[in-house]
Design a protein around this motif. Structure first.
Motif, PDB file in Angstrom:
ATOM      1  N   LYS A 282       2.881  -1.108  -7.119  1.00 23.62           N
ATOM      2  CA  LYS A 282       3.426  -1.009  -5.762  1.00 23.62           C
ATOM      3  C   LYS A 282       2.344  -1.251  -4.714  1.00 23.62           C
ATOM      4  O   LYS A 282       2.573  -1.925  -3.707  1.00 23.62           O
ATOM      5  CB  LYS A 282       4.048   0.381  -5.550  1.00 23.62           C
ATOM      6  CG  LYS A 282       5.337   0.623  -6.315  1.00 23.62           C
ATOM      7  CD  LYS A 282       5.889   2.007  -6.004  1.00 23.62           C
ATOM      8  CE  LYS A 282       7.193   2.267  -6.743  1.00 23.62           C
ATOM      9  NZ  LYS A 282       7.730   3.633  -6.453  1.00 23.62           N
ATOM     10  N   ASP A 284      -0.484  -2.966  -5.049  1.00 24.40           N
ATOM     11  CA  ASP A 284      -0.871  -4.384  -5.042  1.00 24.40           C
ATOM     12  C   ASP A 284       0.117  -5.204  -4.218  1.00 24.40           C
ATOM     13  O   ASP A 284      -0.274  -6.056  -3.407  1.00 24.40           O
ATOM     14  CB  ASP A 284      -0.905  -4.926  -6.476  1.00 24.40           C
ATOM     15  CG  ASP A 284      -2.300  -4.855  -7.071  1.00 24.40           C
ATOM     16  OD1 ASP A 284      -3.188  -4.302  -6.414  1.00 24.40           O
ATOM     17  OD2 ASP A 284      -2.485  -5.356  -8.191  1.00 24.40           O
ATOM     18  N   GLU A 285       1.392  -4.947  -4.440  1.00 18.82           N
ATOM     19  CA  GLU A 285       2.416  -5.709  -3.733  1.00 18.82           C
ATOM     20  C   GLU A 285       2.373  -5.435  -2.233  1.00 18.82           C
ATOM     21  O   GLU A 285       2.454  -6.354  -1.406  1.00 18.82           O
ATOM     22  CB  GLU A 285       3.796  -5.360  -4.293  1.00 18.82           C
ATOM     23  CG  GLU A 285       4.928  -6.163  -3.646  1.00 18.82           C
ATOM     24  CD  GLU A 285       6.289  -5.830  -4.254  1.00 18.82           C
ATOM     25  OE1 GLU A 285       7.271  -6.467  -3.833  1.00 18.82           O
ATOM     26  OE2 GLU A 285       6.358  -4.939  -5.130  1.00 18.82           O
TER      27      GLU A 285
END
Length: 362
Positions: A282, A284-285
């Motif tokens: 999550k 990273d996104e």
């Protein structure tokens, strides 16, 4: 072969960068330093030229230092210097790059991460910003470049403090800490500063020893500032050579007290803290999306992160859209685990950053 540590020296017009560099070039400090005067165009904006004979690109000093003037591509110049060093034609152990007084340090810093040849020879050690204590308040009010130079700094050096009162120095120091709470502040007197305060600071490096200064958390005010950054979410760089700056800024133009005047700075800092671990996917996104949208306004960002299931700290930092992360030291048995992140940028939406980061927690 070990990477060549490199320092970027910046500061607004007349702050004293060249005075400091001249001392480095002439004093007997026993170091072999190559100084690059990075000119953006045909004329020197500062009217400060270390190498007076413009027909000479490289001048060798009698203390083992060399000085060269670059008008054009910094990548080409750095590559050429490294090749001459490898061939035994030049001898130097580190590099100092002086930018012009109106320069944005961001593109200079990015040079070390966007070019493979430069990255294979050089390690960005730190960005040092010289701040004119007598004129900085007015410069910060009027020039975004001055705010950017402070926001990008790994260390700030105050010059001309003898020309102002202690109260003025204290007020300026408070304002600088609001803009960039992470950078330690020192003083430089007529170009005199201990070499240890300029070189080998490792302020830009990702390594196991990296930890955010807990004191910066105490200096956070309600002010939030934003930086223009561009991020290319390049996660796992070869972090052996320093890497991406860290600190982006976010929103609320801060109002700073200077006597009875109030100062509104577009560039400012804010902090995120949590004792809950992050979900790595999550996070990273979300960070990837942030740099796509706000990267141009994100000057610096850095953090020590607690990730779910990880026994080691994760250190991340970036400049504009260039972002990197690396494993840090193991969490101590008695250490309070948690994440600390600082963002420095221009008019960044703090609420969006904070809410988004909270949604990435486990």
């Amino acid at each position: 072969m070990a990477l060549i540590p490199t320092t970027i020296l910046t500061g607004f017009l007349g702050a004293g960068k060249t005075t400091l560099l001249n001392r480095i070039l002439q004093e007997d400090h026993g170091m072999r330093i190559a100084v690059i005067e990075n000119e953006f165009g045909q004329e020197n904006i500062d009217n400060e030229i270390l190498v007076q004979d413009s027909s000479e690109q490289i001048i060798e000093m009698n203390n083992g230092c060399i000085c060269c003037t670059v008008r054009g591509d910094l990548i080409v110049a750095l590559t050429a210097l490294a090749q001459k060093r490898d061939a035994g034609l030049l001898a130097f152990d580190r590099i100092v790059i002086e930018t012009t007084g109106l320069a944005n340090p961001g593109p200079v810093a990015q040079t070390f991460f966007v070019d493979e040849e430069v990255g294979s020879h050089y390690m960005l050690d730190a960005i040092i910003t010289v701040v004119d204590a007598r004129h900085a308040m007015k410069q910060l009010d009027e020039y975004e470049e001055a705010q950017r130079q402070v926001g990008f700094a790994d260390k700030l050096l105050l010059s001309k403090t003898d020309l102002v009162s202690e109260d003025d120095v204290a007020a300026l120091t408070r304002r600088l800490k609001r803009i960039n709470p992470r950078a330690p502040i020192g003083k430089v007197d007529f170009g005199r500063a201990p070499i240890a305060e300029v070189l080998d600071i490792r302020g830009f490096n990702l390594n196991e020893k990296l930890e955010l200064d807990p004191d910066f958390l105490a200096t956070e005010s309600a002010h939030v500032h934003n930086h223009d950054h561009d991020h290319a979410h390049e996660h796992k760089h070869d972090h052996e050579h320093a890497h991406e700056h860290s600190d982006a800024c976010a929103t609320d133009c801060g109002h700073h007290d200077h006597h009875h005047a109030q100062h509104s700075d577009d560039i400012a800092a804010f902090v995120f803290k949590s004792t809950q671990p992050f979900d790595s996917a999550k996070l990273d996104e979300f960070l990837g999306g942030l740099v796509q949208v706000y990267g141009p306004r994100m000057l610096r960002y850095k953090g020590v992160l607690l990730m779910q299931g990880a026994e080691r700290k994760v250190v991340f930092q970036g400049v504009h859209q260039l972002m990197g992360s690396d494993l840090g030291a193991k969490w101590g048995e008695d250490e309070v685990r948690g994440s600390k992140m600082v963002f420095i940028g221009k008019n960044l939406p703090k609420d969006i950053f904070i809410r988004g980061l909270e949604q990435c927690l486990v």
